[in-house]
Structures are given as structure tokens and as C-alpha cells.
Design a protein around this motif. Structure first.
Motif, PDB file in Angstrom:
ATOM      1  N   UNK A 243       0.811  -1.213   0.000  1.00  0.00           N
ATOM      2  CA  UNK A 243       0.000   0.000   0.000  1.00  0.00           C
ATOM      3  C   UNK A 243       0.849   1.270   0.000  1.00  0.00           C
ATOM      4  N   UNK A 244       2.129   1.199   0.434  1.00  0.00           N
ATOM      5  CA  UNK A 244       2.981   2.385   0.399  1.00  0.00           C
ATOM      6  C   UNK A 244       3.319   2.813  -1.028  1.00  0.00           C
ATOM      7  N   UNK A 245       3.134   1.939  -1.999  1.00  0.00           N
ATOM      8  CA  UNK A 245       3.429   2.273  -3.392  1.00  0.00           C
ATOM      9  C   UNK A 245       2.208   2.826  -4.123  1.00  0.00           C
ATOM     10  N   UNK A 246       1.068   2.933  -3.464  1.00  0.00           N
ATOM     11  CA  UNK A 246      -0.118   3.477  -4.090  1.00  0.00           C
ATOM     12  C   UNK A 246      -0.076   5.000  -4.089  1.00  0.00           C
ATOM     13  N   UNK A 247      -1.007   5.589  -4.789  1.00  0.00           N
ATOM     14  CA  UNK A 247      -1.126   7.045  -4.820  1.00  0.00           C
ATOM     15  C   UNK A 247      -1.507   7.564  -3.433  1.00  0.00           C
ATOM     16  N   UNK A 248      -0.694   8.491  -2.885  1.00  0.00           N
ATOM     17  CA  UNK A 248      -0.869   8.945  -1.499  1.00  0.00           C
ATOM     18  C   UNK A 248      -1.305  10.405  -1.462  1.00  0.00           C
ATOM     19  N   UNK A 249      -2.201  10.699  -0.536  1.00  0.00           N
ATOM     20  CA  UNK A 249      -2.660  12.066  -0.272  1.00  0.00           C
ATOM     21  C   UNK A 249      -2.378  12.392   1.188  1.00  0.00           C
ATOM     22  N   UNK A 250      -1.629  13.471   1.476  1.00  0.00           N
ATOM     23  CA  UNK A 250      -1.353  13.805   2.883  1.00  0.00           C
ATOM     24  C   UNK A 250      -2.638  14.112   3.653  1.00  0.00           C
ATOM     25  N   UNK A 251      -2.655  13.734   4.920  1.00  0.00           N
ATOM     26  CA  UNK A 251      -3.794  13.981   5.804  1.00  0.00           C
ATOM     27  C   UNK A 251      -3.382  15.029   6.836  1.00  0.00           C
ATOM     28  N   UNK A 252      -4.188  16.074   6.943  1.00  0.00           N
ATOM     29  CA  UNK A 252      -3.943  17.153   7.888  1.00  0.00           C
ATOM     30  C   UNK A 252      -5.057  17.156   8.941  1.00  0.00           C
ATOM     31  N   UNK A 253      -4.726  17.481  10.192  1.00  0.00           N
ATOM     32  CA  UNK A 253      -5.788  17.588  11.206  1.00  0.00           C
ATOM     33  C   UNK A 253      -6.661  18.801  10.948  1.00  0.00           C
ATOM     34  N   UNK A 254      -7.911  18.787  11.399  1.00  0.00           N
ATOM     35  CA  UNK A 254      -8.800  19.929  11.157  1.00  0.00           C
ATOM     36  C   UNK A 254      -8.367  21.189  11.887  1.00  0.00           C
ATOM     37  N   UNK A 255      -7.701  21.043  13.042  1.00  0.00           N
ATOM     38  CA  UNK A 255      -7.205  22.192  13.799  1.00  0.00           C
ATOM     39  C   UNK A 255      -6.104  21.692  14.728  1.00  0.00           C
ATOM     40  N   UNK A 256      -5.438  22.616  15.393  1.00  0.00           N
ATOM     41  CA  UNK A 256      -4.327  22.267  16.271  1.00  0.00           C
ATOM     42  C   UNK A 256      -4.846  21.703  17.585  1.00  0.00           C
ATOM     43  N   UNK A 257      -4.031  20.842  18.185  1.00  0.00           N
ATOM     44  CA  UNK A 257      -4.395  20.276  19.468  1.00  0.00           C
ATOM     45  C   UNK A 257      -3.677  18.965  19.720  1.00  0.00           C
ATOM     46  N   UNK A 258      -4.008  18.344  20.837  1.00  0.00           N
ATOM     47  CA  UNK A 258      -3.444  17.051  21.221  1.00  0.00           C
ATOM     48  C   UNK A 258      -4.362  15.932  20.729  1.00  0.00           C
ATOM     49  N   UNK A 259      -3.765  14.960  20.071  1.00  0.00           N
ATOM     50  CA  UNK A 259      -4.528  13.813  19.574  1.00  0.00           C
ATOM     51  C   UNK A 259      -4.890  12.916  20.759  1.00  0.00           C
ATOM     52  N   UNK A 260      -6.172  12.886  21.112  1.00  0.00           N
ATOM     53  CA  UNK A 260      -6.625  12.172  22.297  1.00  0.00           C
ATOM     54  C   UNK A 260      -7.206  10.797  21.984  1.00  0.00           C
ATOM     55  N   UNK A 261      -7.851  10.652  20.837  1.00  0.00           N
ATOM     56  CA  UNK A 261      -8.458   9.356  20.534  1.00  0.00           C
ATOM     57  C   UNK A 261      -8.690   9.234  19.036  1.00  0.00           C
ATOM     58  N   UNK A 282       0.804   9.718  13.708  1.00  0.00           N
ATOM     59  CA  UNK A 282       0.883  10.364  15.016  1.00  0.00           C
ATOM     60  C   UNK A 282       0.279   9.448  16.074  1.00  0.00           C
ATOM     61  N   UNK A 283       0.939   9.368  17.201  1.00  0.00           N
ATOM     62  CA  UNK A 283       0.456   8.545  18.310  1.00  0.00           C
ATOM     63  C   UNK A 283      -0.440   9.367  19.217  1.00  0.00           C
ATOM     64  N   UNK A 284      -1.162   8.682  20.073  1.00  0.00           N
ATOM     65  CA  UNK A 284      -2.024   9.356  21.031  1.00  0.00           C
ATOM     66  C   UNK A 284      -1.185  10.217  21.970  1.00  0.00           C
ATOM     67  N   UNK A 285      -1.674  11.405  22.237  1.00  0.00           N
ATOM     68  CA  UNK A 285      -0.972  12.328  23.116  1.00  0.00           C
ATOM     69  C   UNK A 285      -0.059  13.289  22.410  1.00  0.00           C
ATOM     70  N   UNK A 286       0.200  13.098  21.117  1.00  0.00           N
ATOM     71  CA  UNK A 286       1.078  13.995  20.380  1.00  0.00           C
ATOM     72  C   UNK A 286       0.351  15.294  20.043  1.00  0.00           C
ATOM     73  N   UNK A 287       1.100  16.392  20.069  1.00  0.00           N
ATOM     74  CA  UNK A 287       0.541  17.683  19.683  1.00  0.00           C
ATOM     75  C   UNK A 287       0.762  17.899  18.191  1.00  0.00           C
ATOM     76  N   UNK A 288      -0.290  18.300  17.499  1.00  0.00           N
ATOM     77  CA  UNK A 288      -0.231  18.540  16.062  1.00  0.00           C
ATOM     78  C   UNK A 288      -0.872  19.889  15.770  1.00  0.00           C
TER      79      UNK A 288
END
Length: 540
Positions: A243-261, A282-288
Motif C-alpha cells: 500500500x505504500x506504493x499506491x497514490x498517497x494524499x497527505x492527511x492534515x488535522x482539522x485544527x491544532x491540538x493534542x490527539x486524544x483518541x 501520530x500517536x495518542x498524546x502527540x501535539x499537532x
């Protein structure tokens, strides 16, 4: 206030309101109802975690209970009330005096308990760290005690309002006043319990135990006791390597904050609707921030075998399409971002609480290495559980179900379709972020460094593979290097070096998990040899 300031305040309020409204619609949209139990659980945890919920519920109970008991009083036989020995049977003046006294007393005590709570929070913030404040605020006994006081106050006011001076027949609600007296006695007992509870709550051992229990609960939430056979079969899926060789589109969070779940069921549904694989790095607890790339959406090729299901099961056909505006709206409902770190099922957050207590204890202002050692021991207990359990899988699959398929048709189709890939921290990451962080702050404290070395030995009893063994050996070498570079006296450094070398030799030995490790320093060995030599001379 100037017009410009008013405009800024209005813009902030409107933006915040729109954001909350958008989150509400995302919560109850049909596309995200697959994770409704998890979302309701998060909502309930937020309510319980707030300091106002239980006291407000107690106030509402008092407000509802007062008219109910007054109504019962109006239809209750007064002669039967007089036969009850502990029931109130006085006149309206006595009832009014009692209710006024109870209302004033419980309100004053409620203010006292609130003052004690604020003082404890101030001390906990300086001694244990600001991240531990939530454990005190969400303490259910504290909230219930405060709620009992203000609930009794609300109840007393409403009953006091129902006492009429000129109504001889029903002017004194005797059962209601009796219940108020009973509640006043209970509040007095709750005050004693509250003081005793707060004395135990501010003890470091109690705080560490609470953080450890929370971490163990989160570990059992993510880790399983045994390997999932179905998962082992699914991870051999050919898409995992391709799947890493497929066409990829970057994913951005809707707004800034800590990823909780991350709501996996909703994310799996989204990935299948768009015919691709969602990877979250990104893992849980990371700030993005809203400009961070937290993952990718890999779109399946047009000739992918999964897309050929259209000729066999039309309603399970997967039509790959690029992410559009609806994709980003639905993705915003598949994750939960918070502006500050909150209590969740994040293991790193729970372990970080004990790490913060240890780091605070090692600061020059507190200088309490015993508390740091207790944190190391609690962290060792949590990490040993993780080492023995099966870690969570980073791969999540969509399992198509079709009752009309025949066994022959199903045999030609994959049992599961890769949908979501997440990042799972390794045991070495947890050891470095917890015990490793304490090591960096305790580089000049022999007691804590020895406790860390002993922790590696204790973790060796729980290891299940050579990778974990190499992680422990690497950490022991770092402990030895930290002591050699930072301990003030070379005798102390030599003592730590000898313990680390014996621990490393013990961990590398065969059948180490069936033997007991006992560190013998050079000084103890010298004394033992001298005593043995003296004993031989006496016998001779």
C-alpha cells in the motif's frame, strides 16, 4: 471597552460556538455512529472529570426531593409521625429555626471544604506537578462531599419556604424536617470523612498508587493476554507490503491540538467508502497543528483485486476515489483533538504522571529521592505487564459480510480488507520515556540510579524475546555511564558500575528468569572474605 475589542470578543465567541456546533453535528452524524459507544463513553468521562457535575446533580436531587417530601407530608397521618421516636414533632417556629440553622451550617461547611480543596490543589501543583491536578479535581469522594453539602442547603431552603405559620393542619412538614436533620447528621460525618480522605490523598504513595492503577487499566484496555490468531492470519495480507506504493494524499488535522483518541470503526468505514487505506503516523498524546501531516490516504489502484468484487457482490463494490470536501469533514469526526492534555486511554499519559512525580521529587526544592524510587518501582510493575502481554495491532481490517455469497465465492475473496494503519509505540519507547527520563534527572543520585538498575533486572523476569533483552542491556549501559559521569565520588561510581556489570551479566546468562539476583559490592565481598579467613584461623 473599545469597538475593536468588542469585535474581537464577538469573533472569538462566534468562532468557538461554531466549532462546538460543528463537533456536535460530527458526533451525531450517521457516518460516525459506528463508534457511538466510545463517543458516549468519552462524553461521560468528561462529565465525571469536571468538578461541577456531581455537585450539580446533588443540587438537582435536593430541589426535586423537597417538594416530593412536602407533598408526602400533606397526605401523611400526623399521629403516625408522633409515634416515630426520632421524628420532629415541634411547631412552625422550631421547624423554621432548625431549617435555618441547617441551611447556614452546611453552606458554611461547604465553603470550608472548598477552601481545603483549593489549598490541597496548590500544594499538589507544586509538589507533584500540574498534570496531577486533574486526579484531585476528579476525585469522586471530594465531589460527592461538596455535593452533599450544597444539596442539603438547597433542600433546606425549599423546605423552609414550605413552612407556613397560620396553617395549623399542614403548616409544619414534619417528615421533611426530620429528613433534613438526618441529612445534617450525615453531613457532619462526611466532614470527618473528607478531612481523613484529604490527609491520605496528599500522600505521595497514594498519588503514585492512583496513577499506577490508571496506567494498568489503560494497559489492559490496549494489550491482550493472548495472541489473536485471526490477526496473525490477516497481517499476511498482500496489501500490507504494497500500500505504500499506491497514490498517497497527505492527511492534515482539522485544527491544532493534542490527539486524544482515534475512532477506528468510523475511520474504517471512511477508508472503505473511498476505496483506500488510511495511515495515521501520530500517536495518542502527540501535539499537532493544522499544518502537520499526521498521515496519508493511499488510494487503491483501479486494477486492485478488491475492486473486482463489483461483478460478484454489487453492494460490496469498492470504487476508489480521491479525497474531497466530504472526506475531510468525516475525517474530522474520526479523531478527537483537545487543546490540552486530558485523561484518556493513553498509556503514555498515565506513565508520564508517575514520571513527572519522580522528576519533581528529584528537584532541588523538594529533594525526595525515596518518592522517585517509589515511582520507579510502580513504573516497573506497569512495564512488566506490558512486556508479558500481546501488544495492539497497528493494522485494522474491514471484514465484508454477505449472506448471499456461497462458500466457493467467499474462498476466492480475502477474509479481510486492509483499511487503517496506525503507529504503535514499542516497549523500548515506553521505557525511554518513563524510566529513561528519570535517569536523565537522577544522574547524580546513587539511590535512584541503583533503583533503575534493579528495575532492569526486574523487567528481565518479564521479557519474552531477545529484543526486550537488548533494550534492557542498553538501558543498563546508559545508567552506568550516567553514574560514571555525574557522581561526585569515585567510590560511588565504582559501586554503581559493579552493580550494572553484575546486572548485565545476570541478564545475559541462560535461565536468568529462574534465578534470584543479589548484588554483592566489592566492600561486602572483602568483608566476607576477611570473616571467613578469621573463622578458619579460629578453628585451626
Amino acid at each position: 471597552m473599545t469597538k475593536h475589542a468588542e469585535d474581537n470578543l464577538f469573533n472569538r465567541l462566534s468562532t468557538s460556538s461554531l466549532k462546538r456546533l460543528r463537533q456536535f453535528f460530527q458526533l451525531w452524524s450517521l457516518k460516525t455512529l459506528t463508534n457511538l459507544p466510545d463517543r458516549l463513553t468519552n462524553l461521560w468521562q468528561q462529565l465525571i472529570g469536571s468538578y461541577w457535575f456531581i455537585p450539580t446533580a446533588c443540587v438537582l436531587v435536593g430541589i426535586l426531593l423537597a417538594p416530593i417530601l412536602v407533598t408526602i407530608d400533606e397526605h401523611f397521618d400526623r399521629d403516625m409521625v408522633r409515634e416515630i421516636t426520632f421524628a420532629f414533632t415541634g411547631d412552625d417556629d422550631a421547624a423554621r429555626a432548625i431549617m435555618t440553622t441547617i441551611a447556614g451550617a452546611v453552606l458554611g461547611v461547604a465553603g470550608t471544604t472548598f477552601s481545603i480543596t483549593i489549598a490541597v490543589l496548590s500544594m499538589a501543583s507544586s509538589q507533584f506537578g500540574p498534570r496531577l491536578l486533574r486526579n484531585f479535581l476528579t476525585d469522586t469522594p471530594n465531589q460527592f462531599v461538596l455535593g452533599a453539602f450544597i444539596g442539603t442547603f438547597s433542600y433546606s431552603l425549599l423546605v423552609l419556604k414550605a413552612i407556613h405559620k397560620y396553617d395549623v393542619g399542614f403548616g409544619v412538614p414534619q417528615l421533611s424536617v426530620t429528613f433534613a436533620i438526618i441529612m445534617a447528621i450525615i453531613c457532619a460525618l462526611l466532614l470527618v470523612y473528607f478531612v481523613q480522605h484529604m490527609v491520605h490523598a496528599i500522600q505521595a504513595s497514594h498519588v503514585i498508587e492512583g496513577a499506577s492503577n490508571e496506567a494498568i487499566k489503560n494497559i489492559h484496555y490496549w494489550y491482550s493476554d493472548r495472541c489473536d490468531i485471526e490477526h496473525q492470519r490477516n497481517i499476511e495480507h498482500h496489501d500490507i507490503e504494497q500500500f505504500h506504493h499506491w497514490s498517497a494524499t497527505p492527511i492534515y488535522p482539522p485544527y491544532s491540538g493534542y490527539l486524544q483518541q482515534i475512532y477506528f470503526e468510523s475511520l474504517i468505514t471512511l477508508s472503505q467508502d473511498y476505496g483506500g487505506v488510511v495511515e495515521i503516523n501520530s500517536s495518542l498524546g502527540h501535539f499537532v497543528t493544522d499544518k502537520n501531516v499526521i498521515g496519508y490516504f493511499y488510494q487503491r489502484p483501479a486494477d486492485h483485486p478488491t475492486n473486482l468484487q463489483k461483478t460478484k457482490t454489487p453492494h460490496l463494490a469498492l470504487v476508489p476515489r480521491s479525497p474531497d470536501g466530504l472526506f475531510w469533514q468525516r475525517f474530522a469526526g474520526c479523531i478527537r483533538l483537545e487543546q490540552r492534555l486530558t485523561q484518556s486511554n493513553d498509556i503514555a499519559y498515565s506513565l508520564g504522571q508517575m514520571t513527572e512525580i519522580a522528576v519533581r521529587a528529584l528537584s532541588p526544592g523538594i529533594n525526595d529521592p525515596k518518592t522517585a524510587v517509589n515511582c520507579v518501582q510502580s513504573l516497573t510493575s506497569c512495564l512488566s505487564i506490558m512486556m508479558r502481554c500481546q501488544p495492539p495491532t497497528p493494522y485494522h481490517f474491514y471484514k465484508p459480510l454477505d449472506e448471499t455469497d456461497t462458500p466457493d465465492t467467499i474462498s476466492h475473496q480475502p477474509s479481510a480488507i486492509l483499511a487503517v494503519v496506525t503507529r504503535i509505540p514499542k516497549i523500548s519507547d515506553f521505557i525511554d520515556s518513563s524510566l529513561g527520563e528519570i535517569r536523565r534527572y537522577a544522574a547524580a543520585d546513587l539511590m535512584v540510579l541503583k533503583a533503575l538498575c534493579q528495575a532492569m533486572i526486574d523487567l528481565n523476569y518479564a521479557r519474552v524475546n531477545e529484543a526486550q533483552q537488548q533494550t534492557l542491556i542498553h538501558e543498563i549501559k546508559l545508567i552506568e555511564r550516567a553514574g560514571a559521569d555525574n557522581l561526585n565520588y569515585h567510590q560511588l561510581a565504582d559501586d554503581l558500575t559493579a552493580m550494572c556489570q553484575q546486572a548485565e551479566k545476570f541478564i545475559m546468562s541462560e535461565n536468568a528468569q529462574q534465578h534470584y539476583f543479589h548484588y554483592v559490592s566489592d566492600f561486602d565481598a572483602h568483608i566476607r572474605q576477611a570473616l571467613q579467613a578469621q573463622s578458619k584461623q579460629v578453628r585451626a
